[in-house]
Design a protein around this motif. Structure first.
Motif, PDB file in Angstrom:
ATOM      1  N   GLY A   9      89.900 -48.917  39.267  1.00 39.23           N
ATOM      2  CA  GLY A   9      91.230 -49.314  39.956  1.00 39.23           C
ATOM      3  C   GLY A   9      92.004 -50.299  40.179  1.00 39.23           C
ATOM      4  N   GLY A  10      93.705 -49.939  39.482  1.00 40.39           N
ATOM      5  CA  GLY A  10      94.186 -51.029  39.625  1.00 40.39           C
ATOM      6  C   GLY A  10      95.745 -50.442  39.545  1.00 40.39           C
ATOM      7  N   PHE A  11      96.248 -51.876  39.297  1.00 40.25           N
ATOM      8  CA  PHE A  11      98.245 -51.272  38.888  1.00 40.25           C
ATOM      9  C   PHE A  11      98.109 -51.566  37.618  1.00 40.25           C
ATOM     10  N   VAL A  12      98.616 -50.467  37.054  1.00 39.54           N
ATOM     11  CA  VAL A  12      98.625 -50.440  35.569  1.00 39.54           C
ATOM     12  C   VAL A  12     100.395 -50.004  35.287  1.00 39.54           C
ATOM     13  N   GLN A  13     100.738 -50.522  33.902  1.00 37.45           N
ATOM     14  CA  GLN A  13     102.032 -49.888  33.829  1.00 37.45           C
ATOM     15  C   GLN A  13     102.104 -48.331  32.943  1.00 37.45           C
ATOM     16  N   ALA A  14     102.861 -47.432  32.924  1.00 39.09           N
ATOM     17  CA  ALA A  14     102.887 -46.213  32.257  1.00 39.09           C
ATOM     18  C   ALA A  14     102.822 -46.333  30.938  1.00 39.09           C
ATOM     19  N   GLY A  15     102.222 -45.726  30.240  1.00 39.81           N
ATOM     20  CA  GLY A  15     101.351 -45.511  28.449  1.00 39.81           C
ATOM     21  C   GLY A  15      99.744 -46.516  28.146  1.00 39.81           C
ATOM     22  N   ASP A  16     100.037 -47.218  29.925  1.00 39.67           N
ATOM     23  CA  ASP A  16      97.907 -48.332  29.235  1.00 39.67           C
ATOM     24  C   ASP A  16      97.454 -47.531  29.983  1.00 39.67           C
ATOM     25  N   SER A  17      96.025 -48.027  30.129  1.00 39.56           N
ATOM     26  CA  SER A  17      94.354 -47.065  29.566  1.00 39.56           C
ATOM     27  C   SER A  17      94.041 -47.735  31.158  1.00 39.56           C
ATOM     28  N   LEU A  18      93.357 -47.118  31.733  1.00 40.13           N
ATOM     29  CA  LEU A  18      92.353 -48.018  32.545  1.00 40.13           C
ATOM     30  C   LEU A  18      90.919 -46.759  32.355  1.00 40.13           C
ATOM     31  N   SER A  19      89.739 -47.090  33.122  1.00 40.42           N
ATOM     32  CA  SER A  19      88.746 -47.126  32.947  1.00 40.42           C
ATOM     33  C   SER A  19      88.087 -46.810  33.917  1.00 40.42           C
ATOM     34  N   LEU A  20      87.608 -45.847  34.376  1.00 47.63           N
ATOM     35  CA  LEU A  20      87.111 -45.979  36.376  1.00 47.63           C
ATOM     36  C   LEU A  20      85.709 -45.262  36.067  1.00 47.63           C
ATOM     37  N   SER A  21      84.221 -46.341  36.865  1.00 47.78           N
ATOM     38  CA  SER A  21      83.165 -45.631  36.556  1.00 47.78           C
ATOM     39  C   SER A  21      82.456 -45.207  38.403  1.00 47.78           C
TER      40      SER A  21
END
Length: 124
Positions: A9-21
């Motif tokens: 998890g984390g802080f991202v901006q709209a439109g970004d991608s993030l991967s959870l495990s």
């Protein structure tokens, strides 16, 4: 008993991608259905997606079907959630869960094992 640990998890901006495990450990941890839930601020925990022990992928939220992808590694003990084109409404604590069942997956009662959660915050 299955132990679950999430990360990513984390802080991202709209439109970004993030991967959870999510790593599952314990006896027969490779034989469980593994899934993701999320709890947005002020809301109940909601089923996002899961891969059953039979290998079937199930999505619970129509709003993420075209943006999120769920997968497992070859050991079947690590679950991933690739989140693309993140939106403000994806802000939530994401929880990994495990169950020996393969039906009624959108009910929290179906899932006896839970991780502590990983927080995702999407900003504009």
């Amino acid at each position: 008993q299955v132990q679950l640990r999430e990360w990513g998890g984390g802080f991202v901006q709209a439109g970004d991608s993030l991967s959870l495990s999510c790593a599952a450990s314990g006896p027969n941890s490779d034989s469980y259905s593994l899934g993701w839930f999320r709890r947005a601020p002020g809301r109940d925990r909601r089923f996002v997606a899961a891969i059953t022990w039979k290998g079937v992928t199930v999505f619970g939220l129509d709003s993420v079907k075209d943006r999120f992808a769920i997968s497992k590694d070859n050991t079947k003990t690590t679950l991933f959630l690739q989140m693309n084109n993140l939106k403000l409404e994806d802000t939530a604590v994401y929880y990994c869960a495990a169950t020996s069942l393969s039906t009624d997956l959108d009910y929290t009662d179906t899932w006896p094992y839970w991780g502590h959660g990983t927080e995702v915050t999407v900003s504009s």
